[in-house]
Design a protein around this motif. Structure first.
Motif, PDB file in Angstrom:
ATOM      1  N   VAL A  59       0.842  -1.203   0.000  1.00 11.71           N
ATOM      2  CA  VAL A  59       0.000   0.000   0.000  1.00 11.71           C
ATOM      3  C   VAL A  59       0.878   1.254   0.000  1.00 11.71           C
ATOM      4  CG1 VAL A  59      -1.625   1.339   1.401  1.00 11.71           C
ATOM      5  CG2 VAL A  59      -2.022  -1.096   1.008  1.00 11.71           C
ATOM      6  N   VAL A  60       1.936   1.238   0.797  1.00 14.27           N
ATOM      7  CA  VAL A  60       2.873   2.371   0.817  1.00 14.27           C
ATOM      8  C   VAL A  60       3.450   2.605  -0.575  1.00 14.27           C
ATOM      9  CG1 VAL A  60       5.095   3.201   1.707  1.00 14.27           C
ATOM     10  CG2 VAL A  60       3.470   2.100   3.257  1.00 14.27           C
ATOM     11  N   VAL A 227      11.516  -2.544  -8.951  1.00 14.20           N
ATOM     12  CA  VAL A 227      12.027  -3.397  -7.874  1.00 14.20           C
ATOM     13  C   VAL A 227      10.917  -3.912  -6.973  1.00 14.20           C
ATOM     14  CG1 VAL A 227      14.252  -2.214  -7.899  1.00 14.20           C
ATOM     15  CG2 VAL A 227      12.501  -1.461  -6.291  1.00 14.20           C
ATOM     16  N   ALA A 228       9.791  -3.190  -6.904  1.00 13.96           N
ATOM     17  CA  ALA A 228       8.733  -3.590  -5.982  1.00 13.96           C
ATOM     18  C   ALA A 228       7.767  -4.603  -6.583  1.00 13.96           C
ATOM     19  CB  ALA A 228       7.956  -2.351  -5.519  1.00 13.96           C
ATOM     20  N   ARG A 229       7.461  -4.481  -7.870  1.00 12.25           N
ATOM     21  CA  ARG A 229       6.425  -5.339  -8.459  1.00 12.25           C
ATOM     22  C   ARG A 229       6.794  -6.821  -8.423  1.00 12.25           C
ATOM     23  NH1 ARG A 229       1.784  -4.371 -10.670  1.00 12.25           N
ATOM     24  NH2 ARG A 229       2.112  -2.117 -10.873  1.00 12.25           N
ATOM     25  N   PRO A 230       8.025  -7.227  -8.772  1.00  8.63           N
ATOM     26  CA  PRO A 230       8.339  -8.662  -8.707  1.00  8.63           C
ATOM     27  C   PRO A 230       8.199  -9.244  -7.297  1.00  8.63           C
ATOM     28  CG  PRO A 230       9.983  -7.496 -10.003  1.00  8.63           C
ATOM     29  CD  PRO A 230       9.148  -6.446  -9.342  1.00  8.63           C
ATOM     30  N   ALA A 231       8.333  -8.392  -6.278  1.00  9.95           N
ATOM     31  CA  ALA A 231       8.192  -8.858  -4.899  1.00  9.95           C
ATOM     32  C   ALA A 231       6.747  -8.799  -4.411  1.00  9.95           C
ATOM     33  CB  ALA A 231       9.082  -8.012  -3.978  1.00  9.95           C
ATOM     34  N   GLY A 232       5.821  -8.450  -5.305  1.00 16.29           N
ATOM     35  CA  GLY A 232       4.424  -8.364  -4.912  1.00 16.29           C
ATOM     36  C   GLY A 232       4.119  -7.172  -4.040  1.00 16.29           C
ATOM     37  N   LEU A 233       4.880  -6.091  -4.189  1.00 20.31           N
ATOM     38  CA  LEU A 233       4.748  -4.942  -3.296  1.00 20.31           C
ATOM     39  C   LEU A 233       4.125  -3.731  -3.987  1.00 20.31           C
ATOM     40  CD1 LEU A 233       8.083  -5.089  -1.257  1.00 20.31           C
ATOM     41  CD2 LEU A 233       5.814  -5.900  -0.626  1.00 20.31           C
ATOM     42  N   VAL A 234       3.249  -3.968  -4.958  1.00 17.81           N
ATOM     43  CA  VAL A 234       2.497  -2.869  -5.560  1.00 17.81           C
ATOM     44  C   VAL A 234       1.020  -3.217  -5.439  1.00 17.81           C
ATOM     45  CG1 VAL A 234       2.071  -1.463  -7.602  1.00 17.81           C
ATOM     46  CG2 VAL A 234       4.372  -2.359  -7.179  1.00 17.81           C
ATOM     47  N   ALA A 235       0.342  -2.609  -4.487  1.00 13.48           N
ATOM     48  CA  ALA A 235      -1.069  -2.905  -4.250  1.00 13.48           C
ATOM     49  C   ALA A 235      -1.934  -2.318  -5.353  1.00 13.48           C
ATOM     50  CB  ALA A 235      -1.497  -2.337  -2.896  1.00 13.48           C
ATOM     51  N   SER A 236      -3.126  -2.862  -5.504  1.00 13.25           N
ATOM     52  CA  SER A 236      -4.115  -2.272  -6.402  1.00 13.25           C
ATOM     53  C   SER A 236      -4.731  -1.054  -5.720  1.00 13.25           C
ATOM     54  CB  SER A 236      -5.213  -3.284  -6.720  1.00 13.25           C
ATOM     55  OG  SER A 236      -5.969  -3.568  -5.545  1.00 13.25           O
ATOM     56  N   VAL A 243      -7.947  -0.057   2.769  1.00 14.28           N
ATOM     57  CA  VAL A 243      -7.186   0.391   3.935  1.00 14.28           C
ATOM     58  C   VAL A 243      -7.650   1.780   4.384  1.00 14.28           C
ATOM     59  CG1 VAL A 243      -4.884   1.047   4.736  1.00 14.28           C
ATOM     60  CG2 VAL A 243      -5.184  -1.041   3.404  1.00 14.28           C
ATOM     61  N   VAL A 244      -7.886   2.685   3.423  1.00 12.14           N
ATOM     62  CA  VAL A 244      -8.365   4.025   3.762  1.00 12.14           C
ATOM     63  C   VAL A 244      -9.687   3.941   4.513  1.00 12.14           C
ATOM     64  CG1 VAL A 244      -9.236   6.207   2.810  1.00 12.14           C
ATOM     65  CG2 VAL A 244      -7.179   5.165   1.850  1.00 12.14           C
ATOM     66  N   LYS A 245     -10.608   3.146   4.007  1.00 12.42           N
ATOM     67  CA  LYS A 245     -11.933   3.053   4.628  1.00 12.42           C
ATOM     68  C   LYS A 245     -11.858   2.392   5.995  1.00 12.42           C
ATOM     69  CE  LYS A 245     -14.153   2.974   0.107  1.00 12.42           C
ATOM     70  NZ  LYS A 245     -14.823   2.142  -0.925  1.00 12.42           N
ATOM     71  N   HIS A 246     -10.976   1.425   6.133  1.00 11.61           N
ATOM     72  CA  HIS A 246     -10.830   0.783   7.440  1.00 11.61           C
ATOM     73  C   HIS A 246     -10.263   1.749   8.474  1.00 11.61           C
ATOM     74  CE1 HIS A 246      -9.865  -1.989  10.630  1.00 11.61           C
ATOM     75  NE2 HIS A 246      -8.627  -1.529  10.610  1.00 11.61           N
ATOM     76  N   LEU A 247      -9.220   2.469   8.099  1.00  8.62           N
ATOM     77  CA  LEU A 247      -8.534   3.312   9.074  1.00  8.62           C
ATOM     78  C   LEU A 247      -9.253   4.631   9.350  1.00  8.62           C
ATOM     79  CD1 LEU A 247      -4.812   2.830   7.966  1.00  8.62           C
ATOM     80  CD2 LEU A 247      -5.907   1.887   9.997  1.00  8.62           C
ATOM     81  N   VAL A 303       8.431  -4.230  11.855  1.00  3.75           N
ATOM     82  CA  VAL A 303       7.155  -4.013  11.197  1.00  3.75           C
ATOM     83  C   VAL A 303       6.977  -5.111  10.176  1.00  3.75           C
ATOM     84  CG1 VAL A 303       5.781  -2.422   9.812  1.00  3.75           C
ATOM     85  CG2 VAL A 303       7.349  -1.528  11.529  1.00  3.75           C
ATOM     86  N   ASP A 304       5.991  -5.988  10.385  1.00  8.70           N
ATOM     87  CA  ASP A 304       5.860  -7.168   9.550  1.00  8.70           C
ATOM     88  C   ASP A 304       4.661  -7.133   8.616  1.00  8.70           C
ATOM     89  OD1 ASP A 304       8.127  -8.378  10.648  1.00  8.70           O
ATOM     90  OD2 ASP A 304       6.986  -8.979  12.405  1.00  8.70           O
ATOM     91  N   ALA A 305       4.012  -5.965   8.490  1.00 11.99           N
ATOM     92  CA  ALA A 305       2.864  -5.848   7.585  1.00 11.99           C
ATOM     93  C   ALA A 305       3.367  -5.615   6.172  1.00 11.99           C
ATOM     94  CB  ALA A 305       1.965  -4.700   8.027  1.00 11.99           C
ATOM     95  N   GLN A 306       3.576  -6.700   5.410  1.00 11.53           N
ATOM     96  CA  GLN A 306       4.181  -6.547   4.091  1.00 11.53           C
ATOM     97  C   GLN A 306       3.155  -6.278   3.012  1.00 11.53           C
ATOM     98  OE1 GLN A 306       6.167  -9.930   2.530  1.00 11.53           O
ATOM     99  NE2 GLN A 306       7.160  -8.834   0.892  1.00 11.53           N
ATOM    100  N   ARG A 307       2.096  -7.088   2.966  1.00  3.75           N
ATOM    101  CA  ARG A 307       1.142  -6.966   1.870  1.00  3.75           C
ATOM    102  C   ARG A 307      -0.256  -6.729   2.410  1.00  3.75           C
ATOM    103  NH1 ARG A 307       4.765 -10.882   0.566  1.00  3.75           N
ATOM    104  NH2 ARG A 307       5.889 -10.634  -1.391  1.00  3.75           N
TER     105      ARG A 307
END
Length: 333
Positions: A59-60, A227-236, A243-247, A303-307
């Motif tokens: 998400v970041v 560098v982020a996309r192959p690691a699955g680090l680009v959220a939709s 996340v916005v609505k939850h927080l 901080v372990d919140a990766q995806r």
């Protein structure tokens, strides 16, 4: 005023918050902007910290990619004849990145943006922006170009991933000292499974010398995605929206009903957007609650919140961080 509106009209796009008018009252100018339902990145970080959680890394990165695209639009802006204005934002910070309930992040507050062409040969001697995000060359010599904004964006990403302040200290003198001399520890100190290439890219963005940084925001954003996309680090954008609505859900319910009241419309039931634990604090108010302790940056919470979880009927909240033993966290200015 007309020139300001013309410049913003040319830069208007989905990843910048559009300025639609300027109001003058008692000699003061106020920018009237499109309303973006959502919150600032600062508010999201503050709400997550209050819950002893962290924004998921994907998400970041998605938020950062949107902000980089908006920043590149600012940097690439030309006048009515197509001549480059060489604008520099000068105030890239979590407070100036709006994240909507549509999951799109938008760069805002271009009120201190500086055109290097229009101001060539002049120096006001006044620093603009927030000290914790200013590039060293801007503070030391008042020299600035688009690479100063890249430095600030790298600080924003680093802080959002680690949930700690990078340079900001208890006073301005110490903040300046850290900015000029402090080298951040590896991201692996804070988060598991962050690619080393991402760490390398942020270190380049945080270079004390402009020549060591990526040459443009477009290149910085492209490398970030590479560098982020192959690691699955680009959220939709849908995941970011969840996340916005939850927080910020309850806070957004209140804002929506305030607007409906002003328009003479009936209030919507609380929970129409979603619910959270209450009014979200900003990053200012919540980081000390997330973790307290050392201020030298040598120890930090894991901080372990990766995806993110892709939100469905019942979106999952961001995963909670491990309880910190010590952290370098100080309130924002």
């Amino acid at each position: 005023v007309d020139s300001l509106l013309a410049e913003h009209a040319r830069s208007a796009r989905n990843d910048t918050a559009a300025i639609v008018d300027v109001d003058e009252s008692d000699g003061e100018l106020a920018l009237i902007m499109d309303y973006v339902e959502g919150g600032t990145l600062s508010e999201l970080l503050g709400s997550a910290a209050q819950q002893k959680a962290a924004l998921p890394a994907d998400v970041v990165i998605r938020i950062a990619l949107d902000a980089c695209a908006g920043l590149e639009a600012v940097h690439s802006l030309g006048d009515e004849l197509g001549r480059p204005l060489r604008l520099v934002h000068r105030d890239v910070s979590p407070q100036n990145i709006l994240v909507g309930t549509d999951g799109v992040a938008r760069l805002s507050d271009l009120g201190v943006a500086k055109s290097l062409e229009a101001s060539r040969g002049t120096q006001s001697g006044v620093l603009k922006g927030k000290l914790g995000y200013m590039a060293p060359e801007y503070v030391e010599a008042h020299v600035i170009d688009a690479r100063a904004d890249i430095f600030a964006m790298a600080v924003v990403i680093w802080e959002a991933l680690t949930m700690t302040r990078l340079f900001r200290a208890s006073n301005d003198a110490e903040t300046l000292h850290r900015m000029l001399s402090y080298e951040p520890p590896p991201l692996a100190t804070f988060r598991a499974d962050i690619p080393s290439q991402l760490d390398d890219l942020l270190r380049a963005g945080l270079s004390k010398h402009p020549g060591g940084r990526p040459s443009s925001t477009a290149r910085f954003g492209a490398e970030l995605e590479r560098v982020a996309r192959p690691a699955g680090l680009v959220a939709s954008h849908a995941a970011v929206a969840g996340v916005v609505k939850h927080l910020l859900g309850k806070k957004l319910d209140g804002r929506r009903n305030t607007l409906r009241e002003k328009m003479g419309l009936p209030a919507l039931p609380v929970g129409e957007i979603t619910q959270d634990d209450g009014d979200a604090p900003t990053f200012v108010q919540a980081l000390d609650a997330f973790a307290g302790g050392s201020t030298d940056g040598t120890t930090a919470p894991r901080v372990d919140a990766q995806r993110s979880s892709i939100p469905g009927d019942e979106p999952d909240p961001p995963p909670r961080a491990a309880p910190p033993e010590a952290a370098s966290t100080l309130p924002l200015p």
